[in-house]
Every structure is written in C-alpha cells, then in structure tokens.
Design an enzyme around this catalytic site. Structure first.
Site, PDB file in Angstrom:
ATOM      1  N   GLY B 479       0.824  -1.194   0.000  1.00  0.00           N
ATOM      2  CA  GLY B 479       0.000   0.000   0.000  1.00  0.00           C
ATOM      3  C   GLY B 479       0.859   1.245   0.000  1.00  0.00           C
ATOM      4  NE  ARG B 641      17.466  11.312  -6.543  1.00  0.00           N
ATOM      5  CZ  ARG B 641      17.793  10.907  -7.776  1.00  0.00           C
ATOM      6  NH1 ARG B 641      16.874  10.505  -8.604  1.00  0.00           N
ATOM      7  NH2 ARG B 641      19.040  10.920  -8.140  1.00  0.00           N
ATOM      8  CB  ILE B 642      11.331  12.861  -2.616  1.00  0.00           C
ATOM      9  CG1 ILE B 642      11.719  13.421  -1.246  1.00  0.00           C
ATOM     10  CG2 ILE B 642       9.842  12.541  -2.672  1.00  0.00           C
ATOM     11  CD1 ILE B 642      11.594  12.462  -0.084  1.00  0.00           C
ATOM     12  CG  ASN B 644       5.173   9.269  -6.444  1.00  0.00           C
ATOM     13  OD1 ASN B 644       4.566  10.207  -5.904  1.00  0.00           O
ATOM     14  ND2 ASN B 644       4.646   8.581  -7.439  1.00  0.00           N
ATOM     15  CD  GLN B 651       4.351   4.631   3.244  1.00  0.00           C
ATOM     16  OE1 GLN B 651       4.960   4.061   4.128  1.00  0.00           O
ATOM     17  NE2 GLN B 651       3.157   4.234   2.879  1.00  0.00           N
ATOM     18  CE  LYS B 714      19.868  10.147   4.530  1.00  0.00           C
ATOM     19  NZ  LYS B 714      20.028  11.314   5.440  1.00  0.00           N
ATOM     20  N   GLY B 717       8.946   5.081   5.366  1.00  0.00           N
ATOM     21  CA  GLY B 717       7.789   4.304   5.821  1.00  0.00           C
ATOM     22  C   GLY B 717       7.532   4.375   7.309  1.00  0.00           C
ATOM     23  CD  GLU B 718       9.801   0.857   9.615  1.00  0.00           C
ATOM     24  OE1 GLU B 718       9.754   0.094  10.576  1.00  0.00           O
ATOM     25  OE2 GLU B 718      10.629   0.727   8.682  1.00  0.00           O
TER      26      GLU B 718
END
Ligand SMILES: Cc1cc2nc3c(=O)[nH]c(=O)nc-3n(C[C@H](O)[C@H](O)[C@H](O)COP(=O)(O)OP(=O)(O)OC[C@H]3O[C@@H](n4cnc5c(N)ncnc54)[C@H](O)[C@@H]3O)c2cc1C
Ligand code: SF4
Lengths: 348, 755
Positions: B479, B641-642, B644, B651, B714, B717-718
């Site tokens: 997801g 770096r992003i 998306n 997230q 990097k 998600g958390e």
C-alpha cells in the site's frame, strides 16, 4: 456460525408467534446481534427478521402533539429528518454522536434501544458473565473496568447501557409501544432497561416474543427545543461509545429555569434520568452554581465499581457543561462533531 | 495540504524525461478503486474449501480434549486437523534455523502458549460450517496461571535486542555525566502492547500440485516465506509459487510467514483440495506479532544552560515465554542528541503472549515517544524552549559512534517546520494559551529519526527488439506505492518513458527483492533496478560501439549515454541510435541483465546513515472534561531523494497519524488474570478516525546523499511515527501542565489532573 432458522414474517402477529419460541430472537439490522452471534455470545436457534414488517418505518405526528417513531426507522433517517431535529435537537445530536455513518444508516430505532452492553467480558465468551450465564460470576468486577458503571450497579453486574439515543429519550419521558402475546402495552422507556440487582440476566422488561413497534415522544418534549444539548466524552471523536454523556434540556422563562430534564449515559445499566438534579434546577436562575449543585445531586449515590472513580467526577462536569450549553441555547445547526465538547470549535 | 516537490538539481541525476521525483498517482489505483485488484482472499480456485482455526481461550496450559466428533458431525465439515491428525512436517516449527525463524504453533503439541493460539483447524465446504465446526470443538483445558504484564516474571538481560543489536550500549563516562549535571530528569514511562491491525487480515489460499505449492497470500518477504515453507514441508523453495501483488497493509506483521498461514498450507495437504484460510480480526491478536509493552526509565542530565551531560535510557520489554524478540526501545537514544555520555540498556520479562515482532518502527516508536518526552522535560527543567534545547544539543556526528552522518538536513527540518507551524513566541510555561472558546491550547515538538537501511534485492532488466523495456523484481506493495515508485525508477534506469516499460512485480517467480521492511524497500529494490538498468544498457552499448555500422562505433561503453530510448555519443550528441535499431542490426531479440541492490559496507563503516525530521503538534484540551483534540500537525522530513512526492506524503502522513494514535489512542487491553485481550476488534482497539486527524502539513526537505545508495534514497515508511508521538504528548503537557507518562494518554489522567 451455528445453523439457525431464518424467518421473515409478513405481519406483527406472525412475528410474535415466531419469536415466542425458546431460542428465537428478533433480527433488525443486525449491527449488534450478528456481531454477538459471530463471537459465539448469542446463539439463537431462530432469527425472526422484522426489517420488512409493514408500517413500522414511519414517523407520525399524532393528534395530541406527540411523535410516534416506528421501530424500524433507521437511526440516520430519524436524525436527518429536519422537523425531528428542530423539535428534538438533543435526540438528533445523540443519534449522530453514535457509532459511524454506515452503522447509523443501518441501525434501527428498536435495535438501538435493545442493543446489549459493550462490557468486554460480556463479549468474551471465555469470561464469566452473569448476564450471559446467570450465576457464573462477573469477571469485570475485578478486571478491566475503568469504563464500567458508577450508578445502580450490583456485585452481580457492573455493565453500562451503551446507547446514546436512549439518554435524551429517557429525559423526555419517551414511551415504548410493545406488542406481545398478550396484545399491546406501553412502558415508559425509563422502565425498559433494568438495573442488574441480583438478576443481571434480566436486562429489560420485555418478555419472550415482545416486539417493540414504536417509540413515542410526548408533546411536551418539544417545549425544550430551544435549550437542549447532548454532550458525550469518548476516547476518539467518532465511532466510540461514551465514557460518560449527558443530555440536558431546559425550559427557561423570565430568566428562570421553569423545568429541567437531565439524563446521563455511560454510567449505569440503563440511561440514567436524574430527577434529583431536575428538582435542584427547577425554579432556579440558570447559573454555574446551581448546575454544580444539580451535578452533585445527580451523582450523589454514585460509587466506583472498580477503576472508575474518575467517571463520577467527569459525569458531574459533563452535567455542568451540558446544562451550560443548553442554557446558552440550542445552536441553529447540529455541529459537525455531534456531541463533542469541541463541536463549537471553528472548523471542527 | 502542501506538497513540496523535491526534485534534486544535481545534474548527474537529472535526466531528460526523468520520472523520478514526479508525483505520479498509483499505477494500480484504478484497479483498487474499481475492486479489480485481487487480494489474496479474493481468490477462489476450483474445488476450494475453507479452513477455520480454533483458538485457545487460555493463555497457558494444555488442551486436554477436543470434541472432534461433534465438529465432524456438523454438516459440511470435511476434516479436523489436530495435533493427533495432521500432515507430517519435515522440520520442527520450534527450530531456530536463523534469526528470522520465529517459533510458530503448527499443532505440534497440546501445549498452549498464549491466548488465541491455534489449537485445531476445521476444514469444511463453507466458511460457516468450518466456523461452527471450530466452535463445536469445545476444548477443555488444563489451565496454568497466566503470566501477564511487565512484572510477571523475573527480568533478565536479553542476549541482543532487535536483530543483533547489543542489549546494552555505553558511550562516554556515565558517572561523570551524572556528576556534571546540575539539572536532572529521572522519569519512568510506560507504553502498551499494540497490534498491527492491518486492514487486510492474514489470509492464504493454498493449492498443492504434487510437491509444488501455489499460494496466494500477502507477504512482505516472499523469498523468506518460500524458504520457511520449503523447510517445513521438505520441498525445494523453487517449488513454491507465491502471489502477493497487493497487501492491505502489513506494518511488519506480514514480514515473516506466520503460523496461521502455514496451517492453511497444512490443511490443503490434509484434505487434498485447495484451501482458503483467513484470520478473523480477533485472531490477529496473538500469532502474527505485536509491539511489546515497555516500561522505560530515562535519566537525563544537563548543565544549567541546557547542555546535555548524560542520557541513560533503560527499557523493560516483554517477550513470549517460548521465543525471543526484544523491542530495541532504548536504542532510540543512540543517534539524536549530542550527549558526552549515553547509556542504553534493556531487560526483558517473559509473558504468556504471542512473540512480539517488528511493528512499524520497532524500537524507534516506543523509544522515541519516551526520549522526546524526556527531552521536553529536560528543556522545561532548564527553562529553555524545546526547539532551542534540541538545537543546543544537535548531534554533528553520531553520538555513540562518532561517525559523520552521510547527510543530515535536520536543522533545515527544524527551521522549516517551526516556521510553518508558527512556533516562535511559544510561552515556556504550560497552561498559558487558550483559544477563543476557552479550550486550553498546547504546542509540542519532537525530533524524528529512522535509520537508512539497505537489505539485499535483485532485479532483471530486458530491452526488447521493439525498443521497449521490461523490469522485473519480486517486490512487495503493502500500500506504500512500490508499484508506482519502482516503475518510475525502472523507467529512468532503462532511459525510457513510463509508457515504454513494463514493471513486473508481486510474485516469487521474479528475482528476489528481499524483504519490504525497515523502510528499506524502495532503496534496496531501487538500487537493484538502477544497477540492472545500467547493466542492460551497457550490453546494448557493447553491441553498438563494437559494430562498425553503428554511428556509435568506437565510442566505448563510457562514451555513450542513454536517453529516451536511444544511445548518444557523449562527445557528439547528434550521433545516436535507438535501442530498436541497435538490436535489429545485431539480430538480437533482446538483451537482458541483472542487478543487485545491497548495502555498501565501506560506506556504512564510514558514515552514520539516518533520515531525520521535526514534528510540531498543536492540541486543544477541554479544561473541565479533559477531552483532547489534536488540531494541527506539521512535519518536515529529510529523507534523501524523494522518488514520488505523493507516495512519500502519504507514508509520512500515515506515520504521523500513527504517532498521534500512539500518544492518544492505541492500546491492547489485556485481562491480567486470563491473559486474553479484551479489545481484539476494531471497534474497541482505538486508532484515530478521520475526525481525529487534524489538518496536516508535511514538508520534505532537500537532501542529497551520495553515500546511502546509488539513488540517494532513505526510507520514509516508519519515520513519521517517531517525533510525532512525542510532539503530541508534549503538546498535551504544554496545554495542561500534566505530564502523563503512561501511554496512551487517558482521559482520567487529564480530568483528575486538571482538578
Ligand atoms: C462498532 C460499533 C460502534 C457503535 N457505536 C455506538 C455508539 O457510539 N452509540 C450508540 O448508541 N450505539 C452504538 N452502536 C450500536 C448501534 O447503535 C446498535 O448496534 C444498533 O442501534 C442496533 O440496531 P440494529 O437494528 O442493527 O439491531 P440488531 O442488531 O438487529 O438487534 C439488536 C438487539 O435488539 C433486538 N431487537 C431489534 N429490534 C427489536 C424490536 N423491534 N423489538 C424488540 N427487540 C428488538 C434484537 O433481538 C437484538 O437483541 C455501535 C455499534 C457498533 C457495531
Ligand atoms: S459487568 Fe455484567 S456484563 Fe460485564 S461481565 Fe459482569 S455480569 Fe457480565
């Protein structure tokens, strides 16, 4: 799930006959009953589906000025009925503070009245519970009970009644119309739910086969429309039962409280009407001092049933708040966060 | 909401037609909103039957008897799997083959280790029959007293915490740190057990074909699941085909294959038919992991000016009676604040629960709320603004190791988030602010951090005769948006437009993408894809530059660059050739190459690698009723770096909401006598609903990190949980003057505290 009969009677008489058999249970929208069946807490051998019974889904204005609400009217439909919300704003607010939009769309008036306690031990088939199994004991008594009753409980059961809807209803002297084997009878809502005493398994005054067909709000309930609120403290803003709630309604004339109605939710095995508080308020000037006195009167008999002494304090504060807000006047629209103490926050 | 695009301006990464950095909506979004995305439990192979687990209602003891006959008699019941009647296993489910092999209950005995443990499985033609069959088993138990809570048994020092971290870490002179302190905080906090509660319950549809096994089951680590199942059934891992295209959330609970999923496989073997097994919500509270309860004592010393002299962070955690997972809660204090002396230590108690496991930010979440609260206490004790206090103790190098950071834009995070929030002018004292309605207003902050991890993963790249590309990697979309982000990386890796590539994923038949955990999946698989793309383009370049007929002849691999489906000479951009032309001339149908993504040990030994962030929270508190409402959350994060920005936003927001949940809502309530969880359902296990989620502002801060991995990624998600939970808790203190050290913050603490 266990196998069970499913019947869909064509009329009330057939429904009563079908439900008079041992092990039978009425099924309305099932938002409570089916959960209980899945958890093995209720194991009816027959479900009598009442949702298609004719004539029970109407809201009627009776000649004597009272309002008659069919047992199958959905919680959401009732709350969103503009005239209903105007005349009984605290009831509409209570309804909208309950459960979630999806549940309110499904839940019926009769089912809401008859929903079972949310005591976790009642739901946990592995626990001892006098309601489920008379004489088994009550695991809540020395268990996790910070949300249990502070009024009217017994050593046999310390559960609360979870309905929000019933709280203002009981304040307004709502009447329950019941059809049973012996015909039709009426009962004040206040007498529908029973305190546990030494027979907690007798949760309501209904006998086997009894069907709630309607609920009536007497004519004078409308008189409070200008000063009526429902306030509910809960552990998240929606989709949570009340920790404690209060419905307050006032008739204010010439700067004095002419008549007051007050009921509490989340404190006892029934929606808790406090006539003691009402008496304190009647005739007084609406101010915080008298609200505090009323709150003390309402909780005078309260005692903790466990880790829940805070509810006694909280309940008194909610009473004061509900009265304060009621005295300030019913808002034009029901707030976006119905029942929430934050409902007056801009943008909330 | 604000989306700040974070397109890096580094020319080495800026490509014509670059897809990385674009806010693409989910590639699988339409499938999901139209119900066409097929989750594991949506599968229904011909002949399929249903398995339902019967669970124990005691937490410790033995099953004395099961009424198997009654269950079998129930119409529709096909078979009842019990310890006495089950297919043989090739491996002991209690064997500890590797650090990721957690013990599971596969009916190996009549022992009960925790409530909700599987004690039998009923297989029937319908779900209803199987469910009733399970109820009819009416187990009788020999009950032993359940050991519940943080004081249930004697505490001991665990061998390690997390995965292989030392249980105790000392840096500097702790005694000297305390001696030097003129201000001291000594506080004990408690956090509850929490359960993952992914929307999608664990589910499996298992089909045996001889010794081949086909599984539809949600997985955050298909290759590891293959290995475990292969071991248990004595078949080669390659015989196991797992489909896991979509997960309805995992949060760590689907990282390792769980006992109930394996029971589904066993049931299919027992009855010789395809079997579906789906956990009921309540059954997820036990066998699929949880976040351990913790009690943490934290002592912080500083001088009067607020310079830290010591942080001593001790955590007591729980693990199960039969296995070892130790929530590394205190480790949260290793990296953030420049204290000359830091000690972290753990002790554990064994309790009768399922084994706790990784749950979104394991260790970081439990530790962060305590560290950030205690830092707030320390700042308050010194009479210093919490942001200023943190800046005073800003770690220029990683405190416990002395390593420089590979990149660390935390200062910018503080500055941007504070500005957006409007932090300046915050009164130091609590209970100073009220809104126009009389509600108490509080502002709190927390620092966010999460390590930038890399696991190992592989990808395969193909360029076809028509010039189109294919990228394959058995990655996992929980997801979080792996389908989308990895497609973007694939397109760039192949120097093709999105429309010209296919990205294949979500099945174990593809190259092993490693585990989707540790916020490392995009970084790991992204690196694999990047390398596979580079390798396949190198092969293409080889074909072209060694062919006299090519305009690129003689340029050498280093002399060409790929762009928009063509190779160009670096020294003469006008000389170029399309992929299709190169392949056609060479008479090659396609070129293929593989790539691996993994940590670079050299870089890791040289640098400390972490993402960082700063979160600011505003809460309002009803001064009489104690009801708390979060009204604003602002977070700024520097996470390399992003890929998306849309996925990253979601997230980070999800993480921040989780932090809010940690501070105010979430808790598994356990009966201290029976060891049963009393709120094992989504009605009573409270997580925030939409009405609890305040307006949120999520800012990503530019960070170019040349060391973490080839793409400079990097994880995101958390990290959102860390910092946020503490920020909310600190805001509650600032609003009320009440420091609640027992999470979630309950209404009684506020009601009684406000007096
Ligand atoms: C997650 C969740 C959250 C909730 N939160 C709230 C909340 O915050 N506040 C709140 O007030 N409620 C809440 N509810 C309860 C909800 O209001 C009730 O479930 C609902 O009102 C029951 O209505 P129903 O029609 O579905 O009844 P059913 O589930 O069909 O029936 C409930 C009971 O009433 C009996 N019954 C139904 N109709 C009749 C009748 N006409 N005569 C006699 N007996 C009858 C049935 O036999 C059964 O025992 C929540 C429920 C859920 C599941
Ligand atoms: S409080 Fe009442 S409902 Fe709850 S366990 Fe005790 S007897 Fe049962």
């Amino acid at each position: 799930m266990m196998n069970f009969d499913y019947v869909r009677p064509a009329n009330v008489a057939d429904a009563i006959t079908a439900a008079s058999e041992k092990g039978a249970s009425y099924l309305a929208s099932g938002t409570n009953l089916l959960d209980l069946m899945k958890g093995g807490v209720s194991r009816p051998s027959r479900l009598v589906d009442v949702t298609r019974l004719p004539g029970l889904d109407r809201i009627e204005h009776l000649a004597d000025g009272s309002l008659r609400i069919g047992a199958l009217v959905r919680n959401a439909d009732l709350a969103h009925d503009a005239e209903f919300a105007r005349n009984y704003p605290a009831v509409a607010e209570a309804l909208l503070s309950g459960a979630s939009a999806q549940l309110r769309n499904a839940a019926t008036v009769g089912g809401n009245l008859m929903q079972r306690t949310r005591c976790a031990y009642f739901y946990d088939a592995g626990s001892a519970c006098n309601r489920r199994w008379p004489g088994a004991g009550c695991d809540a008594l020395k268990g996790e009970n910070r949300l249990h009753a502070v009024l009217g409980w017994s050593e046999g059961c310390i559960a609360t009644h979870p309905s929000d809807f019933c709280v203002p209803l009981v304040a307004f002297d709502a009447i329950v119309e019941i059809e049973g084997k012996g015909g039709r009878r009426e009962l004040p809502l206040e007498a529908l739910h029973r305190l546990p005493g030494d027979a907690p398994e007798h949760e309501t005054a209904l006998e086997r086969g009894d069907l709630i067909v309607a609920l009536r709000l007497p004519a004078n309930a409308k008189n409070f429309a200008g000063h009526a609120r429902y306030i509910k403290v809960r552990e998240r803003t929606s989709y949570a039962f009340a920790v404690v709630s209060a419905a307050a309604a006032l008739r204010i004339e010439d700067g004095r409280i002419h008549e007051a109605r007050l009921a509490l939710g989340g404190v006892a095995a029934k929606p808790w009407r406090s006539r003691e508080a009402e008496q304190v308020l009647a005739g007084a000037a609406p101010d915080t001092t008298v609200y505090r006195e009323a709150a003390r009167a309402a909780l005078a008999e309260a005692k903790p049933s466990g880790d829940n002494a805070f509810k006694i304090e909280l309940a008194q504060r909610i009473v004061v708040r509900a009265l304060t807000l009621a005295a300030a006047g019913t808002p034009d629209r029901i707030a976006a966060l119905p029942g929430s103490p934050f409902s007056s926050v801009a943008g909330a | 909401m604000t989306v700040e695009l974070n397109l890096t301006r580094d020319p080495a990464h800026l490509r014509h037609g670059s897809n990385i950095g674009q806010p693409l909506t989910r590639t699988e979004g339409v499938l999901k909103v139209t119900g066409k995305a097929r989750y594991a439990a949506d599968n229904h192979p011909p002949g399929m039957v249903y398995a339902v687990i019967a669970t124990s209602c005691i937490a410790r003891g033995r099953v004395k008897s099961l009424d198997v006959a009654a269950a079998r008699r129930h119409p529709g019941v096909i078979d009842v799997m019990t310890p006495a009647h089950k297919p043989p296993l090739a491996e002991d489910p209690d064997a500890k083959g590797n650090p990721f092999a957690f013990r599971m209950e596969l009916l190996q005995s009549d022992e009960v280790r925790y409530a909700n443990q599987a004690i039998a499985v009923v297989i029937a033609e319908t779900l209803e029959a199987a469910t009733e069959g399970a109820a009819l088993l009416s187990p009788r138990y020999q009950v032993e007293i359940a050991r519940v809570g943080l004081d249930a048994t004697e505490a001991y020092a665990p061998p390690v915490v997390g995965i292989g971290n030392p249980a105790e870490v000392r840096h500097g002179d702790i005694d000297a740190g305390f001696a030097a302190a003129s201000k001291r905080i000594d506080a004990t906090y408690q956090t509850p057990a929490q359960y993952h509660n992914a929307m999608e319950p664990h589910a499996i549809v298992a089909v045996w074909d001889g010794d081949r096994l086909f599984l539809d089951t949600p997985s955050q680590g298909m290759a590891m699941a293959q290995m475990r199942i292969a071991g248990l059934f004595g078949i080669p891992p390659g015989n196991i085909h797992i489909n896991s295209p979509f997960l309805g959330g995992g949060f760590g609970s689907k990282g390792l294959v769980s006992g109930p999923q394996v029971l589904g496989v066993m049931a299919a073997k027992l009855v010789g038919r395809p079997v579906k097994l789906v956990l009921r919500r309540s059954q997820m509270y036990g066998p699929v992991g949880h976040r351990s309860a913790t009690r943490q004592r934290i002592r912080i010393g500083s001088d009067d000016a607020g310079q830290l002299t010591v942080i001593d962070h001790e955590a007591r955690i729980t693990t199960s009676s039969f296995d070892d997972f130790y929530e590394p809660a205190a480790d949260a204090s290793h990296t953030l604040y420049a204290s000359p002396a830091i000690r972290t230590a753990h002790e554990a108690v064994r309790v009768d629960t399922g084994t706790p496991l990784f749950m979104r930010a394991p260790g970081e979440a439990t530790g962060s709320i305590v560290l950030e609260s205690a830092i707030d206490e320390a700042a308050f004790a010194c009479g210093i603004d919490p942001l200023e206090f943190r800046l005073k103790n800003y770690a220029e190098v990683e405190p416990t190791t002395g390593k420089p950071f590979s990149s660390k834009a935390l200062r910018q995070c503080y500055a941007k988030a504070a500005e957006r929030f409007g932090w300046a002018g915050r009164p130091l004292q609590p209970k100073q602010m009220r809104d126009e309605n009389g509600f108490l207003v509080g502002w709190g902050m927390g620092t966010a951090t999460f390590p930038a991890l890399m696991f190992q993963g592989n990808a395969r790249a193909v360029i076809r005769a028509d010039g189109r590309g294919v990228m394959e990697s058995g990655a996992h979309d929980m997801g979080q948006g792996a389908w989308t982000a990895l497609t973007q990386i694939s397109a760039d890796a192949l120097a093709l437009d999105l429309e010209q590539i296919s990205f294949l994923s979500g099945t174990s038949d593809l190259p092993d993408a490693g585990i989707a955990g540790g916020s490392a999946h995009t970084a790991t698989v992204g690196a694999a894809i990047h390398n596979a793309g580079a390798a396949v383009i190198a092969k293409l370049a080889e074909l072209a530059t060694s062919d006299q007929r090519s305009p690129l002849f003689g340029a050498g691999n280093a002399g060409v660059v790929a762009r928009a489906g063509r190779l160009h000479r670096r020294d003469d951009d006008a000389r170029s050739e399309s992929y299709a032309e190169i392949l056609a001339r060479a008479g090659v149908a396609e070129v293929e190459a593989s790539g691996t993504g993994a940590a670079d040990p050299a870089a890791q030994s040289q640098y400390a690698m972490h993402a960082h962030g700063a979160v600011f929270a505003e809460v309002k508190v009803d001064p009489e009723l104690g009801q708390i409402r979060a009204t604003r959350l602002v977070g700024a994060f520097a996470a390399g770096r992003i890929i998306n920005p849309l996925m990253v936003q979601s997230q980070l927001r999800g993480g921040m909401i989780w932090g809010l949940s940690f501070a105010l809502h979430e808790e598994a309530v356990m009966d201290h006598r029976s060891g049963r969880i009393l709120n094992a359902n989504l009605a009573e296990y409270h997580v925030p609903v939409n009405a609890d989620v305040p307006p949120m502002d999520v800012i990503t801060v530019d960070e170019h990190d040349p060391h973490v991995n080839p793409l400079g990624i990097k994880g995101v998600g958390e990290i959102g949980i860390t910092g946020s939970a503490g920020a909310v808790a600190n805001a509650v203190f600032h609003a009320t003057g009440i420091r609640v050290r027992n999470f979630p913050i309950k209404i009684e603490e506020i009601v009684m505290g406000l007096g």
